[in-house]
Scaffold this motif. Structure first.
Motif, short mmCIF file in Angstrom:
data_model
loop_
_atom_site.label_atom_id
_atom_site.label_comp_id
_atom_site.label_asym_id
_atom_site.label_seq_id
_atom_site.Cartn_x
_atom_site.Cartn_y
_atom_site.Cartn_z
N CYS A 161 19.74 -1.95 -3.47
CA CYS A 161 18.66 -2.68 -2.80
C CYS A 161 19.25 -3.90 -2.13
O CYS A 161 20.13 -4.55 -2.67
CB CYS A 161 17.60 -3.10 -3.81
SG CYS A 161 16.53 -4.42 -3.21
N CYS B 252 16.01 -8.00 0.50
CA CYS B 252 15.72 -8.46 1.85
C CYS B 252 14.92 -9.76 1.89
O CYS B 252 14.15 -10.06 0.99
CB CYS B 252 14.91 -7.39 2.59
SG CYS B 252 15.64 -5.77 2.52
N CYS C 140 10.01 -5.03 3.15
CA CYS C 140 8.88 -4.14 3.40
C CYS C 140 8.20 -3.73 2.10
O CYS C 140 7.00 -3.50 2.07
CB CYS C 140 9.36 -2.87 4.07
SG CYS C 140 9.71 -3.08 5.78
N PRO D 256 12.72 0.94 4.00
CA PRO D 256 13.47 1.83 4.90
C PRO D 256 14.78 2.31 4.27
O PRO D 256 15.36 3.28 4.74
CB PRO D 256 13.74 0.96 6.12
CG PRO D 256 13.67 -0.45 5.62
CD PRO D 256 12.70 -0.45 4.48
N TYR D 257 15.23 1.64 3.23
CA TYR D 257 16.47 2.03 2.58
C TYR D 257 16.20 2.96 1.40
O TYR D 257 17.11 3.38 0.71
CB TYR D 257 17.23 0.79 2.10
CG TYR D 257 17.54 -0.16 3.24
CD1 TYR D 257 18.69 0.03 4.00
CD2 TYR D 257 16.69 -1.21 3.57
CE1 TYR D 257 18.98 -0.82 5.05
CE2 TYR D 257 16.97 -2.05 4.62
CZ TYR D 257 18.12 -1.85 5.36
OH TYR D 257 18.40 -2.69 6.41
N LYS E 90 14.93 2.32 -1.52
CA LYS E 90 15.47 1.74 -2.74
C LYS E 90 14.38 1.28 -3.70
O LYS E 90 14.65 0.53 -4.63
CB LYS E 90 16.44 0.60 -2.40
CG LYS E 90 17.82 1.13 -1.95
CD LYS E 90 18.52 1.90 -3.07
CE LYS E 90 19.81 2.55 -2.61
NZ LYS E 90 20.40 3.43 -3.63
S1 SF4 Z 1 13.45 -2.33 -1.97
FE1 SF4 Z 1 13.97 -1.99 0.17
S2 SF4 Z 1 12.64 -3.37 1.38
FE2 SF4 Z 1 12.58 -4.02 -0.77
S3 SF4 Z 1 14.12 -5.64 -0.88
FE3 SF4 Z 1 15.15 -3.72 -1.50
S4 SF4 Z 1 16.01 -2.86 0.37
FE4 SF4 Z 1 14.57 -4.46 0.99
#
Ligand code: SF4
Ligand code: SF4
Lengths: 257, 497
Positions: free
Chosen positions: B184, B187, B191, B228-229, B231
């Motif tokens: 993860c 971010c 999102c 979008p990843y 995760k």
């Molecule tokens: S789960 Fe996805 S959107 Fe949320 S912080 Fe981790 S990478 Fe970013």
């Protein structure tokens, strides 16, 4: 005698259970409040079950609540035959929608091996009670016409008498068996409600529509730090990433995973 | 200026050997449980490849990330007023088969089988249904380009290449791949947080770690679609979503996360970044080709007195600022411009950065054939086996410039070190290579050291953001928060009825 048990004692017991256990469960076992969605395991058939079921049952339920809240207005509305037909047809259609939904859900639950793996006894009970309830409801709508009107004059007075703690069975005593069973099953539904996954309907996330997109939680009391700061902040509430709206305050750490 | 601290990461892809030790460390610590068997909070995929879940980068299928469409940023999965209608059935929800069905083996058959002419076998058993299954996919099915006509050839990033380039890429003599470890991204503009109808997902203010409150999660599964990843993961047994927690209990006690700590290639770096939270919207709204720069812009200089003053005002203490000054992430991302965000075009402002790999790029070809007999030591990166367009698609939203700079700089440093250690390089050529990327010899030496010879303490500079201390700094009544911080459950995480 049996009537007293079914329509006076059971209702009060069911409501008490529903309220006490639901609250207790929320406070002490909040983790268990979940939709318990199984879409991840099986998605295609779920669509044909979950969507008609939820839409159908929500509309029908809303109808029952309106009839209970404003019976006179419903009777007045039904005074014009055309309006009565429209109301009844609508109710029947959504009832049928719910029936299609619940049947698909039951079929799915017992035919998909993955879904069986996540099925509890309570799930089976819930599905059966709901199936019986919807069948009785649709049956009533088909064979005992103009339920929207007689519901207002017989069942509603009875339900209201329960509310005012002066239970009065006079109005429902002469009702046909199917209708009485429908009422009885409703109380059974209430009684199992707090023990089942049904509690998810209480945590429907309406506030999502107006909350800010981003949520930041501070460990300490953010207001205190900002308050001590030499520069006054434009907002006293805590801060978040202002993607469209802004700002949610929460200062307590939460247990997470 | 609203200065905040983010624990950020850099993965140096040139050093990843694809051993999956990181994934196993994470699995053993966090996801070796019912309902979580299929989850790999840390996974390592081969690129080109479709990854895990299959083709996760294809947002026309998964609908993750943000969209701007020139106006107000919006989740790609749709506006939320409409999205609530999908609560009964989420049309864009990935399914278990997009990941894989977890399995084990019936080991006891090996012991209990009656004597016979054949060797007994341990049949695979589904960990969901407990029935025998025919294994169709796994978390790492396309490792090292296995099944490349099915997997690597369907890598969504290959869209950036011309048909000729694509064809060349899969010429047997030119085959090329590298590893992409993923966790993860924690971010800045997540999102998953934005999509959670229950408000169960949040960013921790003090360190930027993104978490899911297990007690508030109701299993509406919107985060699974939105990230979008891919995760965030849905635990099919507890009915709750889960995700990487950046091993915050370890961070809080000054240890690197398990995947970092166990990384064999020592590719992982972790440290604090200061950023300006007021600039998030601005940074996520620029056109694709400016995303990398905009994200770098909002990262603040911990040496700047103005930034420091603003940080102090926001409750970030001196010791944290000191740690930010030593942060390897700050160096790689901002100072040296070597590390780039993965798929910046998803616009979540990921806080995990990658140094694009030079190795596959450096290999030489002569008329399509790998050639090592050239006089020149390293062939120029423009003649790479792995087209730069491909890397740009991954690490700079299609803009070749940042990727080219990162590669050229690494290239120049190699020449520089070669000159120093072996002495067979023309100093003028080296000087010119360094000048071209604006890198001084001192900086080249620093980059070399942090890349090749870093100690544990160089790689992980964990700011003293530990909750215990933070709490003591903030609250007079320390005991008031006792028992409230940390990973764990106040009640057993049992599935509701
Ligand atoms: S789960 Fe996805 S959107 Fe949320 S912080 Fe981790 S990478 Fe970013
Ligand atoms: S442990 Fe390190 S080197 Fe090994 S696969 Fe993971 S990131 Fe790569």
């Amino acid at each position: 005698m049996l009537d007293n048990l079914f329509y006076i004692i059971l209702p009060y017991a069911a409501v008490t259970l529903a309220i006490v256990i639901t609250v207790q469960r929320y406070l002490k076992r909040g983790f268990t409040y979940s939709s318990l969605s199984s879409q991840f395991l099986e998605s295609d058939e779920l669509f044909y079950g979950s969507v008609p079921w939820h839409i159908g049952i929500l509309v029908v339920l809303l109808g029952h609540v309106i009839g209970f809240a404003i019976p006179r207005q419903v009777l007045w509305f039904n005074g014009v035959p055309a309006r009565l037909y429209i109301l009844e047809t609508t109710g029947l259609l959504f009832g049928l929608l719910a029936l299609v939904g619940i049947v698909s859900l039951i079929v799915r639950r017992f035919t998909s091996a993955r879904i069986r793996a996540v099925t509890s006894w309570m799930d089976v009970v819930v599905l059966l009670v709901l199936l019986v309830q919807v069948i009785l409801g649709v049956y009533t709508a088909l064979f005992y016409r103009w339920g929207s009107s007689w519901y207002a004059t017989s069942a509603v007075p009875y339900l209201r008498s329960l509310f005012t703690l002066q239970p009065d069975l006079k109005m429902i005593a002469p009702l046909p068996m199917a209708v009485k069973a429908h009422i009885l099953n409703a109380f059974i539904f209430l009684a199992i409600f707090p023990f089942s996954r049904l509690v998810h309907m209480l945590v429907v996330p309406i506030h999502y529509l107006w909350r800010p997109y981003q949520l930041v939680i501070w460990n300490g009391d953010r207001r205190k730090i900002i308050g001590q700061a030499p520069r006054p902040r434009p907002k006293t509430v805590e801060a978040t990433v202002p993607v469209t709206g802004d700002t949610v305050a929460a200062s307590r750490p939460v247990v997470t995973g | 200026m609203d200065v905040r601290l983010q624990i950020a990461m850099v993965f140096h892809l040139d050093k990843c050997i694809g051993c999956h030790t990181c994934s196993i460390a994470c699995k053993n610590v966090w996801t070796d449980r019912k309902g979580a068997e299929y989850m790999w909070w840390n996974n390592v995929e081969t690129k080109p490849g479709t990854g895990y879940p299959t083709a996760w980068e294809d947002q026309s299928k998964y609908k993750g990330g943000w969209e701007t469409n020139g106006g107000e940023p919006q989740l790609k999965m749709g506006r939320r007023s409409l999205r609530v209608l999908n609560i009964f059935h989420n049309p864009d929800m990935p399914r278990m088969d997009d990941y894989y069905e977890p399995w084990t083996y019936k080991y006891e058959d090996l012991f209990n089988a009656p004597e016979g002419a054949d060797q007994p076998t341990a049949r695979p058993i589904s960990m969901v249904t407990n029935k025998p299954i025919d294994i169709k996919a796994g978390p790492n099915w396309d490792d090292d380009l296995s099944g490349s006509p099915v997997y690597a050839a369907n890598d969504p990033n290959l869209e950036a290449l011309t048909p000729e380039q694509r064809e060349e890429l899969f010429d047997i003599e030119r085959l090329v791949f590298f590893y992409l470890p993923r966790i993860c991204n924690h971010c800045l503009n997540a999102c998953c947080v934005a999509a959670c109808p229950s408000g169960a997902i949040y960013k921790r203010g003090e360190d930027g770690i993104v978490l899911i409150n297990q007690e508030r999660c109701r299993g509406w599964r919107m985060c699974v679609t939105a990230c979008p990843y891919k995760k965030t993961f849905y635990n099919w047994s507890t009915g709750k979503s889960e995700k990487c927690i950046l091993c915050f209990p370890r961070l809080e006690t000054g240890q690197a996360p398990a995947c970092f700590h166990s990384c064999v290639g020592r590719i992982r770096y972790l440290g604090g970044l200061l950023y300006d939270a007021d600039r998030i919207v601005e940074a996520m709204s620029v056109p694709d080709d400016q995303l990398v720069d905009a994200q770098r812009e909002m990262i603040l200089d911990p040496f700047d007195p103005e930034v420091r003053a603003a940080a102090l005002r926001n409750g970030i203490d001196e010791r944290t600022l000191e740690a930010c000054e030593r942060s390897p992430v700050y160096k790689y991302v901002k100072e040296w411009k070597l590390a780039l965000p993965l798929h910046a075009e998803f616009r979540t402002l990921p806080m995990l950065f990658y140094v694009p790999p030079l190795l596959p790029v450096m290999a030489k070809t002569d008329a399509g054939v790998y050639d090592s007999s050239n006089e020149e030591l390293f062939s120029p990166i423009e003649k790479a086996r792995l087209p730069m367009e491909y890397l740009a698609r991954l690490f700079s939203a299609g803009n070749i410039d940042p990727v080219r700079l990162a590669l050229k700089k690494q290239y120049a440093i190699r020449l520089f070190k070669r000159m120093e250690t072996v002495g067979d390089m023309d100093p003028l050529v080296v000087k010119q290579a360094l000048a071209e990327v604006g890198c001084s010899e001192a900086e080249a030496e620093q980059i070399y050291r942090l890349t090749s010879l870093p100690t544990v303490d160089d790689r992980y500079v964990i700011p003293p953001m530990h909750r215990e201390e933070a709490m003591q700094m903030l609250n007079d009544d320390v005991l008031a928060d006792k028992g409230e911080a940390g990973f764990g459950f106040r009640e057993a995480p049992v599935r509701g009825a």
